[in-house]
Design a protein around this motif. Structure first.
Motif, PDB file in Angstrom:
ATOM      1  N   TYR A  67       0.856  -1.221  -0.173  1.00  0.00           N
ATOM      2  CA  TYR A  67      -0.121   0.100  -0.046  1.00  0.00           C
ATOM      3  C   TYR A  67       0.940   1.169  -0.048  1.00  0.00           C
ATOM      4  O   TYR A  67       1.946   1.332   0.788  1.00  0.00           O
ATOM      5  CB  TYR A  67      -0.967   0.226   1.253  1.00  0.00           C
ATOM      6  CG  TYR A  67      -1.754   1.064   1.241  1.00  0.00           C
ATOM      7  CD1 TYR A  67      -3.155   1.164   0.416  1.00  0.00           C
ATOM      8  CD2 TYR A  67      -1.592   2.243   1.815  1.00  0.00           C
ATOM      9  CE1 TYR A  67      -4.046   2.195   0.347  1.00  0.00           C
ATOM     10  CE2 TYR A  67      -2.698   3.508   1.790  1.00  0.00           C
ATOM     11  CZ  TYR A  67      -3.927   3.101   1.078  1.00  0.00           C
ATOM     12  OH  TYR A  67      -4.723   4.098   0.953  1.00  0.00           O
ATOM     13  N   PRO A  68       0.548   2.270  -0.822  1.00  0.00           N
ATOM     14  CA  PRO A  68       1.624   3.355  -1.043  1.00  0.00           C
ATOM     15  C   PRO A  68       1.367   4.223   0.423  1.00  0.00           C
ATOM     16  O   PRO A  68       0.420   4.650   0.916  1.00  0.00           O
ATOM     17  CB  PRO A  68       0.801   4.022  -2.099  1.00  0.00           C
ATOM     18  CG  PRO A  68      -0.444   3.603  -2.432  1.00  0.00           C
ATOM     19  CD  PRO A  68      -0.645   2.084  -1.672  1.00  0.00           C
ATOM     20  N   ARG A  69       2.623   4.269   0.790  1.00  0.00           N
ATOM     21  CA  ARG A  69       2.831   4.950   2.102  1.00  0.00           C
ATOM     22  C   ARG A  69       2.600   6.485   1.891  1.00  0.00           C
ATOM     23  O   ARG A  69       3.008   7.114   0.660  1.00  0.00           O
ATOM     24  CB  ARG A  69       4.322   4.922   2.868  1.00  0.00           C
ATOM     25  CG  ARG A  69       4.579   3.612   3.495  1.00  0.00           C
ATOM     26  CD  ARG A  69       5.697   3.683   3.815  1.00  0.00           C
ATOM     27  NE  ARG A  69       6.106   2.449   4.707  1.00  0.00           N
ATOM     28  CZ  ARG A  69       5.854   1.831   6.019  1.00  0.00           C
ATOM     29  NH1 ARG A  69       5.336   3.035   6.570  1.00  0.00           N
ATOM     30  NH2 ARG A  69       6.276   0.736   6.403  1.00  0.00           N
ATOM     31  N   GLY A  70       2.072   7.199   3.023  1.00  0.00           N
ATOM     32  CA  GLY A  70       1.948   8.598   2.789  1.00  0.00           C
ATOM     33  C   GLY A  70       0.613   9.126   2.183  1.00  0.00           C
ATOM     34  O   GLY A  70       0.397  10.181   2.088  1.00  0.00           O
ATOM     35  N   THR A  71      -0.259   8.159   1.683  1.00  0.00           N
ATOM     36  CA  THR A  71      -1.215   8.324   1.057  1.00  0.00           C
ATOM     37  C   THR A  71      -2.521   8.300   1.922  1.00  0.00           C
ATOM     38  O   THR A  71      -3.597   8.873   1.647  1.00  0.00           O
ATOM     39  CB  THR A  71      -1.780   7.254   0.012  1.00  0.00           C
ATOM     40  OG1 THR A  71      -1.895   6.052   0.274  1.00  0.00           O
ATOM     41  CG2 THR A  71      -0.615   7.427  -0.984  1.00  0.00           C
ATOM     42  N   GLY A  72      -2.326   8.324   3.279  1.00  0.00           N
ATOM     43  CA  GLY A  72      -3.459   8.214   4.077  1.00  0.00           C
ATOM     44  C   GLY A  72      -4.190   6.528   4.116  1.00  0.00           C
ATOM     45  O   GLY A  72      -3.852   5.841   3.204  1.00  0.00           O
ATOM     46  N   ALA A  73      -4.917   6.364   5.099  1.00  0.00           N
ATOM     47  CA  ALA A  73      -5.426   4.976   5.326  1.00  0.00           C
ATOM     48  C   ALA A  73      -6.626   4.860   4.408  1.00  0.00           C
ATOM     49  O   ALA A  73      -7.252   5.827   4.332  1.00  0.00           O
ATOM     50  CB  ALA A  73      -5.807   4.912   6.722  1.00  0.00           C
ATOM     51  N   PRO A  74      -6.836   3.612   3.949  1.00  0.00           N
ATOM     52  CA  PRO A  74      -7.980   3.474   3.215  1.00  0.00           C
ATOM     53  C   PRO A  74      -9.131   3.308   3.846  1.00  0.00           C
ATOM     54  O   PRO A  74      -8.971   2.894   5.116  1.00  0.00           O
ATOM     55  CB  PRO A  74      -7.404   2.282   2.136  1.00  0.00           C
ATOM     56  CG  PRO A  74      -6.625   1.471   3.201  1.00  0.00           C
ATOM     57  CD  PRO A  74      -5.933   2.517   3.944  1.00  0.00           C
ATOM     58  N   ASP A  75     -10.104   2.991   3.060  1.00  0.00           N
ATOM     59  CA  ASP A  75     -11.569   2.806   3.734  1.00  0.00           C
ATOM     60  C   ASP A  75     -11.505   1.129   3.541  1.00  0.00           C
ATOM     61  O   ASP A  75     -11.476   0.776   2.122  1.00  0.00           O
ATOM     62  CB  ASP A  75     -12.822   3.480   3.403  1.00  0.00           C
ATOM     63  CG  ASP A  75     -13.074   4.632   4.041  1.00  0.00           C
ATOM     64  OD1 ASP A  75     -13.356   4.882   5.253  1.00  0.00           O
ATOM     65  OD2 ASP A  75     -12.621   5.856   3.477  1.00  0.00           O
TER      66      ASP A  75
END
Length: 162
Positions: A67-75
């Motif tokens: 998961y791309p770091r720094g993009t914020g947590a997904p739902d």
């Protein structure tokens, strides 16, 4: 026309979406058991899952990492079709694995966006995408319960069979 209940729910973990995050580790470890229970539960017709990134792009749950770091947590989202509201409640609140697993994670959820759970009645055979579910959730958050999108606190009665 026969109707079935559709539910869509999202859980956004606090912190980064990495294996170092306790929510991510625990959640991913219990999912196979919950999905197995859902597959054998008589009241659920189907279920599907995905991740909605903060930028609106969808990812398959099974291909979440890296998961791309720094993009914020997904739902982390689930959508399912149920025979009835009672069946859905039975699985969620009295099932073998779902209640204990979700209770364990409650304190690690970001609830700042409002409700994370929406339902609606749909004619049997009608199909929905994860984005359709997301739009129903957004509608519930903005407008409250209605025939289009309702909450567990304000359920709508199944439409009468025509």
């Amino acid at each position: 026309m026969d109707y079935r209940l559709i539910h869509f729910n999202c859980a956004r973990p606090t912190g980064e979406f990495t294996y170092e995050n306790e929510f991510v580790r625990v959640f991913l470890s219990i999912l196979p058991r919950i999905f197995g229970d859902a597959d054998s539960f008589d009241g659920v017709h189907w279920h599907t899952h995905g991740l909605r990134q903060p930028d609106g792009h969808w990812r398959d749950l099974y291909q979440a990492f890296p998961y791309p770091r720094g993009t914020g947590a997904p739902d982390v989202c689930t959508m399912a079709g149920w025979r009835s509201l009672e069946d859905m409640r039975s699985f969620v609140y009295s099932g073998k694995t779902h209640p204990a697993g979700m209770r364990r994670l409650q304190e690690q959820l970001d609830r700042s966006q409002g409700p994370g759970f929406v339902m609606w009645w749909a004619p049997r055979g009608e199909r929905f995408t994860m984005e359709d579910g997301w739009q129903r959730l957004v509608h519930l958050r903005a407008n409250g319960s209605s025939n289009y999108a309702f909450s567990l606190d304000q359920p709508i009665v199944r439409p009468q069979v025509a």
